[in-house]
Design a protein around this motif. Structure first.
Motif, PDB file in Angstrom:
ATOM      1  N   GLN A 431      28.659  24.478  31.463  1.00 14.66           N
ATOM      2  CA  GLN A 431      28.316  25.475  32.480  1.00 14.66           C
ATOM      3  C   GLN A 431      27.063  26.244  32.088  1.00 14.66           C
ATOM      4  OE1 GLN A 431      30.071  25.942  35.457  1.00 14.66           O
ATOM      5  NE2 GLN A 431      28.330  27.235  35.991  1.00 14.66           N
ATOM      6  N   ASN A1063      42.530  27.902  33.067  1.00 14.31           N
ATOM      7  CA  ASN A1063      41.409  28.184  33.957  1.00 14.31           C
ATOM      8  C   ASN A1063      41.327  29.675  34.269  1.00 14.31           C
ATOM      9  OD1 ASN A1063      39.204  27.537  35.545  1.00 14.31           O
ATOM     10  ND2 ASN A1063      40.430  27.134  37.357  1.00 14.31           N
ATOM     11  N   SER A1067      37.632  30.496  32.867  1.00 13.23           N
ATOM     12  CA  SER A1067      36.630  30.623  33.921  1.00 13.23           C
ATOM     13  C   SER A1067      36.720  31.960  34.653  1.00 13.23           C
ATOM     14  CB  SER A1067      36.790  29.463  34.912  1.00 13.23           C
ATOM     15  OG  SER A1067      35.855  29.571  35.947  1.00 13.23           O
ATOM     16  N   ASP A1133      36.430  25.662  45.340  1.00 10.97           N
ATOM     17  CA  ASP A1133      35.753  25.337  44.078  1.00 10.97           C
ATOM     18  C   ASP A1133      36.614  25.755  42.888  1.00 10.97           C
ATOM     19  OD1 ASP A1133      33.829  24.780  42.123  1.00 10.97           O
ATOM     20  OD2 ASP A1133      32.862  26.718  42.369  1.00 10.97           O
ATOM     21  N   SER A1134      37.157  26.971  42.954  1.00  7.20           N
ATOM     22  CA  SER A1134      37.985  27.466  41.846  1.00  7.20           C
ATOM     23  C   SER A1134      39.258  26.638  41.691  1.00  7.20           C
ATOM     24  CB  SER A1134      38.359  28.940  42.085  1.00  7.20           C
ATOM     25  OG  SER A1134      37.213  29.757  42.078  1.00  7.20           O
ATOM     26  N   ARG A1137      38.875  23.112  40.281  1.00  8.39           N
ATOM     27  CA  ARG A1137      38.436  23.023  38.889  1.00  8.39           C
ATOM     28  C   ARG A1137      39.616  22.862  37.939  1.00  8.39           C
ATOM     29  NH1 ARG A1137      36.039  27.711  38.445  1.00  8.39           N
ATOM     30  NH2 ARG A1137      34.271  27.101  39.722  1.00  8.39           N
ATOM     31  N   ASN A1174      35.802  18.529  42.711  1.00 12.42           N
ATOM     32  CA  ASN A1174      35.312  19.892  42.514  1.00 12.42           C
ATOM     33  C   ASN A1174      33.898  20.057  43.068  1.00 12.42           C
ATOM     34  OD1 ASN A1174      33.731  21.675  40.021  1.00 12.42           O
ATOM     35  ND2 ASN A1174      35.279  22.647  41.268  1.00 12.42           N
ATOM     36  N   TYR A1178      31.693  22.572  45.482  1.00 11.20           N
ATOM     37  CA  TYR A1178      30.582  23.318  44.885  1.00 11.20           C
ATOM     38  C   TYR A1178      29.269  23.066  45.621  1.00 11.20           C
ATOM     39  CZ  TYR A1178      27.058  24.736  41.489  1.00 11.20           C
ATOM     40  OH  TYR A1178      25.970  25.317  40.883  1.00 11.20           O
TER      41      TYR A1178
END
Length: 1478
Positions: A431, A1063, A1067, A1133-1134, A1137, A1174, A1178
């Protein structure tokens, strides 16, 4: 007149053109100006290629207009563009695109007919030109321009003809050609009107207007009239992304996103609504690109560069982004120059004695400002889009590379890379490199912008600008020191994040043991120490360093402007006029950005360099030995050799001379069952690992013929259905599948499972018992129909009669695998009787080998082992018989490691001994099924085609899953979330921040007013209090979430994948820690800036408010329109992931199995699919940002045009508007559009990132277990003193909605009784122990211990007074002391006494550090399970030590407590510490 015209080269010549000809449309009522018009020509060329009296100009001496020759330069340029790039487009269409059988419909013929008419019209124009130019037409530029236009139109005709069958969208060259041609023809049309050609040569003017009109129709027909999709079905692919067939205008304006934005505005988006990825963005493509580049780096140098590999793989589009960035930077610095022209225009009307400039000149400046602003918008967002796409490809490629590397890591490579570390490489480090793409171009762009700014300032203030350069040079070393300091802090922060991730992963994976031991407080304290005392403390230092860096950079523009103007005033006699002050002010505003962005660039580069270093060390880590095992074709005949090991020596670590297996000579033949026996730690599991190639082969040769199936000692079960676990990627064969599940005794289990073999077993096989997991793993191997079977003690976790069934139907001479090569590591006597060959391993060597009869006759080590096993068998058989039970003693357990002798063997071997398997009375329900044909011809399983991550791959999608779907909020984030975040922040720091923010903006506006008199502006304050506000909020939120996780019932962990929880802690906490603070800071800054700016603009030009009101309404509408879609995309997106990390962790736990089955490719595909799932959310998310920003900035460009146009109209009508007021209004108008744009974007960013707070709060509010302590009802200090346990009609289920696992259990255990609990797999033995500890709560009835109802006291009081040796292993990274006594409440004497009773004292004493010796993640280095975690006190002991260790364990267990082999009411630690310690 002719003499004067010959002298014209550039600009206006005397006499002055009439002001009336300077109208915007060119129309005027003056007569006689057309005599030197477009169709006039001299007899001879007086200038090269120009036969008109006005010459090349470029400006006419008669009119405010271009000369007739120069006006065609624009048309000629467009014609050249069409011929050159059109020819390239024709070549590309012919060579690169295959034609399809698509009918030519009316749309095609209408378009081509229009084009033919335009060509004919231009040809008529050419004829009129030739007839008017007469003698000089052949050499006149105007004739050649028209001829070139006709040629270019033929090229465009060819493109449009070819593209019909090859493209679904209009060609980009064609669209740009028509757009540029219309612009050039519009300029020419105004000139023809100004020349009054409509009066002097009406035929040509009409012909020209007709051609112009037809061109407009053709352009809109080509651009806006879509082709019918049904006619292009042959070109349409399933699940394609619209970006792949969007037109160039659609790409530039992001209009291809509009359908999704509209749909998202009316409907909540779901995963099914998302487009597929473009082929170039798919992880398969990006992963292959990176792999090629990385292999090139490995060949090029011993020290490969990750940076060069990334650039080689993804640098092309990023370089194109640099071109757009250059265009953006040049456009940005053109605005101050245009502002200067506008102020000069206003001044020509305001200053007395000056000749007023024509309106067309002011209008041209206003149009140019609009054009530059719009061009700048297009350029910057194409740059950002390419940068984000590059970042996305880097993330996808690195994720794929990290996953592939994990499947290839050797034991020594993996020893220093824990699961938490590897997950962090994927979640955090990749990332960081993705984020860098947003800022990396600023490395050259910022100096480039500063250089342009200084050159522009030199034009304004001369050499005074050198003083400003001196200030910047002075600031460079200061910022260098800050950067070095920040880099060290970032390195430390990454280590802190790794430590926290590892700890959280261990806590989640071993939560059951933590609850059973009541260790929650100890681990919460450990987590809080890492989080609060290390991570957040370091984050505060980073915040302070960032504040200092921002302060130094924000003061730099102020110092530069202040000193520059001061020096100018001191060294120049000329005054600071408005045409110097406001362009300079605009330049200083532009200078602020590159100077302000550099700290972010430096920070991002620091973070990325640390991440790149970590990833490089991981990617170059050692891999498994490629030639460890030689793979050959399968043999055909029974008795042929399939496994051959010759003089081989193996080690767990290639860098150590310590071998785990010495001089091994071994062979196995097709159709034979070979058993590997030996003491615990002798090397049985290591031997099987060596045949798989997992060990380092120091010498010798290993040859394996055919495919391999492997069953590990600790069953690895995927998060999928039971059927998918068995089929394991092979094509489904219903007949053989039925045979497999019957042979592996799974039919009865399928009837018990909620959905049969379609039941999703969940992460780590949580829905299955230990025996069921073992049989599913065995069924997976059987179904694979491999040539060689390597079985590591696969019978240890099943009941005795089930073991006999497996021997008869799978492993034995009449089993399904009788025609296969089977190598089984075991100490089970019944299976030894069935074996064809036996090898005994002792101290890493094969000590004995032969058939069962030969080895018994030899009376050697094997005979001793069999004798000991036989005695244990007979003793247990008599015990079972005397009890009158036909059930066999359960040995349901995950085979775990035990301590024995060799340090490195203990580190990695997974050796488990099991009690001898025998056929009990009545356990065999039927005779083994006889085969109707020879299993020699058992067809090998064929791989099924990979279907992608649907069904099995998305744990959220299957309707039959036993895992809960991850909760996904919809709609606007509730205000309660913002309120909660505010309450958890440091409110005093927030107050300080808001006051300083308002003061800074007030000071800046005051400086702008003062700059109307003198050129100086104030600076913003550089401190960042918001960082410290967010740290306080982040600390509280993390603490609340961690506490809630510790207090959640086990049912939560049963239905929630560990990756999903991780996660939230990685994240989401990262966003709360760092991203949210920066976003709020930018939002508040721009809100304050815009508020003050609106006040100033309203004061200086009140009519501007008329534009602000509708503008604000449009902004609000666009924001709401965009926000609905963006919000759902961010949530998708979250949510998408989490499965990536869950699958990654799952794969890390089963690497040996994946390698053995040679299914690396399938799992890599699966990982790629999950990443793509994912990125499908995104990619539209980042594209939606560009869609929004471009539209907002376009409105801003309209505002600039309106403000400038208003000033032009105002002064032209004699309003008396001063240049200073126009300069101030325009300089602020240039800023407010950017600020309003940032407000919308940051509002969206706040809401999309506040989702992380929402997700954290969701976990912070999880349902909790019963209270830990009930103060009004605490048990006596001595409780339980007698050990009387009573179950009163007790029933329980694991969670709501499931069947009862215990039904009306009535049991009374008296004091001093030792009770053994037996039963089949899944009968409820473990559930009984969990009920004692209230891991599962009563559905009805209750449990009394010493007369106290356990449900009436707190969980802490209950669990601390009881103890257990749990079924599952629970080893934590740390020291031996930490694992024995996490709360550090026992002294060394007690701990050594415990180890002595467990026969581990000598071993631990010989280890470096003793009690402080390190245990790596998951206990990879030292096998310590006996002391803290085993199923029974004897389950990991070999037969030869059974009685001795059994006595040793039984002795410390006093008769005053309840105990039984499967459920021990005291943990090994406390039991032994309390009874055996001196």
């Amino acid at each position: 007149m002719g003499a004067e015209l010959n002298q014209i080269t550039f600009g206006f010549s005397s006499p002055k053109p009439d002001l009336e000809t300077g109208s915007f449309s060119g129309f005027h009522r003056l007569s006689g100006l057309g005599r030197t018009g477009y169709l006039s020509a001299t007899r001879h060329l007086k200038q090269p290629l120009c036969g008109n009296e006005e010459g090349w100009g470029p400006l006419s001496p008669i009119r405010y207009d271009f000369t007739p020759c120069f006006i065609d330069v624009w048309v000629a340029a467009v014609a050249a563009f069409g011929i050159l790039f059109g020819s390239i487009a024709v070549w590309w269409l012919v060579r690169k695109r295959q034609p399809s059988a698509i009918a030519k419909d009316w749309h095609f013929w209408t378009k081509q007919t229009l084009l033919v008419l335009i060509i004919a019209d231009v040809a008529v124009q050419l004829g009129i030109q030739i007839s008017n130019y007469k003698d000089i037409w052949l050499l006149d530029f105007r004739v050649w321009t028209t001829a070139a236009t006709i040629l270019s139109l033929f090229v465009i005709f060819t493109i449009q003809w070819l593209e019909h069958a090859r493209l679904r969208n209009a060609n980009g060259v064609v669209l740009f050609y028509w757009l540029l041609l219309l612009i050039a023809l519009s300029v020419k049309l105004r000139s023809l009107i100004s020349q009054q050609l409509y009066a002097t040569n009406q035929p040509y003017f009409i012909t020209y207007c007709v051609g112009f009109g037809l061109s407009v129709i053709e352009f809109f027909f080509e651009w806006l009239w879509p082709k019918k999709n049904d006619a292009y079905e042959v070109l349409i692919e399933d699940g394609e992304c619209p970006v792949e067939y969007a037109t160039v205008f659609s790409l530039l304006t992001f209009s291809w996103m509009t359908p999704l934005m509209k749909y998202g505005y009316s409907t909540y988006l779901t995963e099914d609504d998302l487009w597929a990825l473009a082929k170039k963005d798919a992880t398969k493509t990006t992963g292959a690109s990176f792999d090629d580049a990385w292999q090139h780096e490995l060949k090029r140098s011993d020290r490969p560069s990750l940076w060069l590999a990334i650039f080689r793989a993804y640098g092309g589009p990023y370089m194109l982004a640099a071109v757009f960035k250059v265009g953006n930077d040049l456009s940005a610095f053109a605005q101050p120059q245009l502002l200067r022209y506008l102020i000069t225009f206003v001044g020509s009307y305001y200053n007395k004695g000056e000749e007023p400039q024509p309106v067309i000149q002011g209008a041209a400046v206003a149009l140019a400002m609009f054009g530059v602003a719009f061009t700048q918008t297009i350029m910057i967002h194409q740059y950002f889009q390419l940068a984000f796409e590059t970042g996305m490809r880097i993330k996808g490629g690195l994720t794929s590379a990290i996953y592939r590397k994990a499947l290839r890591l050797s034991n020594e490579g993996r020893s220093s890379k824990t699961t938490g570390d590897i997950v962090n490489y994927m979640a955090v480090d990749a990332q960081r490199l993705q984020d860098l793409t947003q800022f990396a171009q600023q490395l050259w762009s910022a100096p480039f912008q500063i250089t342009i700014c200084m050159i522009s300032l030199y034009q304004l203030v001369g050499w005074s600008m050198l003083s400003g350069i001196g200030v910047m040079i002075f600031m460079i070393p200061i910022n260098g020191l800050i950067a070095r300091y920040m880099k060290n802090l970032q390195k430390q922060q990454m280590k802190n994040k790794d430590a926290r991730s590892r700890l959280i992963a261990e806590i989640i994976n071993n939560m059951k043991s933590i609850k059973l031991y009541a260790w929650g407080a100890a681990f919460m304290n450990k987590l809080n120490y890492i989080r609060n005392d290390q991570e957040l403390k370091n984050l505060r230092r980073i915040g302070a360093g960032q504040a200092v860096a921002n302060f130094t950079w924000s003061t730099t523009p102020f110092l530069v402007s202040c000193i520059t103007f001061a020096v100018f005033v001191l060294t120049h006699d000329e005054p600071l006029t408005t045409d110097i002050v406001f362009p300079a002010l605009a330049l200083f505003n532009l200078l602020t950005f590159p100077l302000a962005v550099l700290p972010m660039v430096i920070t991002s580069i620091i973070e990325a360099s640390v991440a790149a270093g970590r990833l490089t060390s991981y990617l170059v880590a050692e891999e498994v030995q490629k030639d460890a095992v030689i793979l050959k074709e399968a043999v055909e005949e029974l008795g042929e050799e399939t496994i051959s090991v010759r003089d081989a020596t193996f080690s767990w670590n290639r860098h150590e001379n310590k071998a785990v297996l010495h001089d091994i000579n071994f062979s196995a033949n097709k159709g034979e069952l070979t058993c590997i026996v030996g003491r615990v730690g002798a090397g049985k599991s290591s031997f099987l690992q060596s045949l798989l190639g997992d060990l380092w082969k120091t010498k010798g040769e290993v040859v394996v013929h055919g495919t391999v199936a492997f069953v590990s000692q600790s069953s690895w079960i995927m998060n999928a259905t039971v059927k998918e676990n068995i089929i394991f990627g092979y094509r489904y064969d219903s007949n053989f599948y039925e045979k497999t599940v019957k042979a592996c005794a799974l039919i009865d289990d399928f009837t018990q499972l909620p959905d049969g073999d379609e039941t999703v077993v969940g992460e780590r096989g949580i829905s299955l018992s230990g025996g069921q997991k073992a049989r599913v793993a065995l069924a997976r191997a059987v179904y694979a129909r491999a040539d060689v079977y390597l079985l590591d003690d696969c019978l240890s976790a099943v009941d005795s009669h089930v073991g006999r069934h497996l021997i008869d139907n799978v492993l034995g001479p009449k089993g399904l695998l009788s025609s296969k090569t089977r190598v089984l590591a075991t100490n089970s006597v019944p299976v030894l009787n069935e074996s064809d060959y036996i090898c005994l391993i002792k101290d890493g060597e094969i000590a004995e080998k032969g058939t069962f009869r030969q080895l018994v006759a030899m009376r050697g080590l094997v005979a001793d082992l069999i004798n000991h096993g036989g005695k244990a068998d007979s003793e247990e058989t008599s015990t079972a018989s005397s009890s009158g039970s036909d059930s066999e003693t359960s040995t349901i357990m995950d085979s775990q490691r035990a301590i024995e002798k060799d340090e490195m063997e203990e580190a990695d071997e997974r050796v488990g001994a099991l009690q001898s398997i025998r056929t009990g009375n009545g356990t065999s329900s039927s005779d083994p099924k006889r085969r109707s044909n020879s299993m020699q011809t058992l067809r090998r399983a064929s791989a099924s085609s990979f279907k992608g991550p649907r069904g099995k791959l998305h744990d959220e999608e299957s309707p039959k899953t036993r895992q809960e779907k991850e909760h996904l909020e919809q709609g606007k984030v509730k205000w309660a979330v913002y309120g909660e975040y505010a309450r958890t922040s440091n409110l005093a720091a927030v107050g300080v921040y808001m006051v300083t923010l308002i003061a800074a903006q007030a000071a800046q506006i005051a400086g702008n007013f003062w700059l109307k008199q003198w050129a100086e502006r104030n600076t913003e304050e550089g401190a960042n209090p918001e960082i410290f506000c967010s740290i306080e909020a982040s600390r509280k939120l993390h603490e609340r979430m961690a506490t809630a996780i510790f207090r959640s019932p086990m049912s939560f962990f049963d239905v929630t994948p560990a990756g999903r929880i991780l996660n939230r802690f990685s994240s989401d906490i990262y966003r709360v820690d760092e991203v949210l603070a920066r976003t709020f800071q930018m939002l508040f800054t721009n809100l304050a800036k815009s508020g003050f700016t609106l006040v100033v603009i309203s004061y200086t030009t009140p009519l501007f408010i008329a534009l602000i009101v509708p503008l604000s309404a449009m902004y609000i509408f666009i924001q709401r329109y965009y926000l609905r879609t963006s919000r759902e995309l961010k949530r998708l997106d979250s949510v998408s992931r989490s499965p990536i990390y869950a699958h990654f962790q799952e794969s890390l736990g089963g690497i040996s199995t994946i390698r053995a089955y040679r299914q690396q490719d399938r799992f890599e595909h699966e990982n790629e699919w999950r990443v793509d799932a994912n990125l499908r959310a995104y990619f539209p998310s980042i594209s939606a940002n560009r869609w929004l920003a471009l539209r907002l900035e376009f409105i801003g460009a309209v505002v600039i045009f309106a403000a400038a146009g208003f000033a032009v109209i105002s002064v032209a009508n004699g309003s008396g508007l001063t240049p200073g007021m126009v300069g101030l209004a325009m300089s602020l108008a240039l800023q407010i559009t950017g600020s309003l744009n940032w407000i919308v974007r940051q509002t969206v960013e706040v809401e999309t990132n506040i989702v992380s707070v929402e997700r954290v709060l969701e976990y912070a509010r999880l349902p909790s277990e019963a209270p830990e302590i009930i103060h009004r009802n605490r048990p006596p200090v001595s409780w339980p003193s007698r050990g009387e346990v009573e179950f009163n009609n007790y029933s329980a289920r694991y969670r709501d909605g499931l069947d009862l696992v215990l039904k009306n259990v009535k049991l009374d255990i008296k004091s001093h009784e030792k009770i053994g609990v037996v039963g089949r797999t899944g009968a409820g033995k473990s559930s009984l122990t969990l009920a004692l500890f209230r891991i599962i709560e009563a559905d009805s009835g209750n449990i009394n211990i010493d007369g106290i109802d356990t449900s009436s006291i707190g969980l802490l009081d209950l669990r601390r007074r009881l103890a257990i040796i749990p079924q599952d292993a629970a080893l934590f990274e740390g020291t031996i002391r930490d694992n024995l006594d996490p709360g550090h409440v026992h002294d060394d004497t007690e701990l050594w006494s415990v180890l002595e009773h467990a026969r581990l004292k000598d071993h631990v004493a010989g280890m470096e550090g003793g009690l402080e010796a390190k245990i790596h993640e998951g206990g990879k280095l030292y096998i310590f399970l006996f002391v803290t975690v085993t199923d029974t006190p004897t389950c990991l002991s070999g037969f030869h030590r059974l009685s001795r260790r059994g006595c040793q364990v039984r002795h410390p267990f006093p008769s005053r407590v309840v105990g039984h082999p499967a459920v021990c009411p005291l943990s090994a630690l406390r039991m032994l510490a309390s009874t055996c310690a001196p």
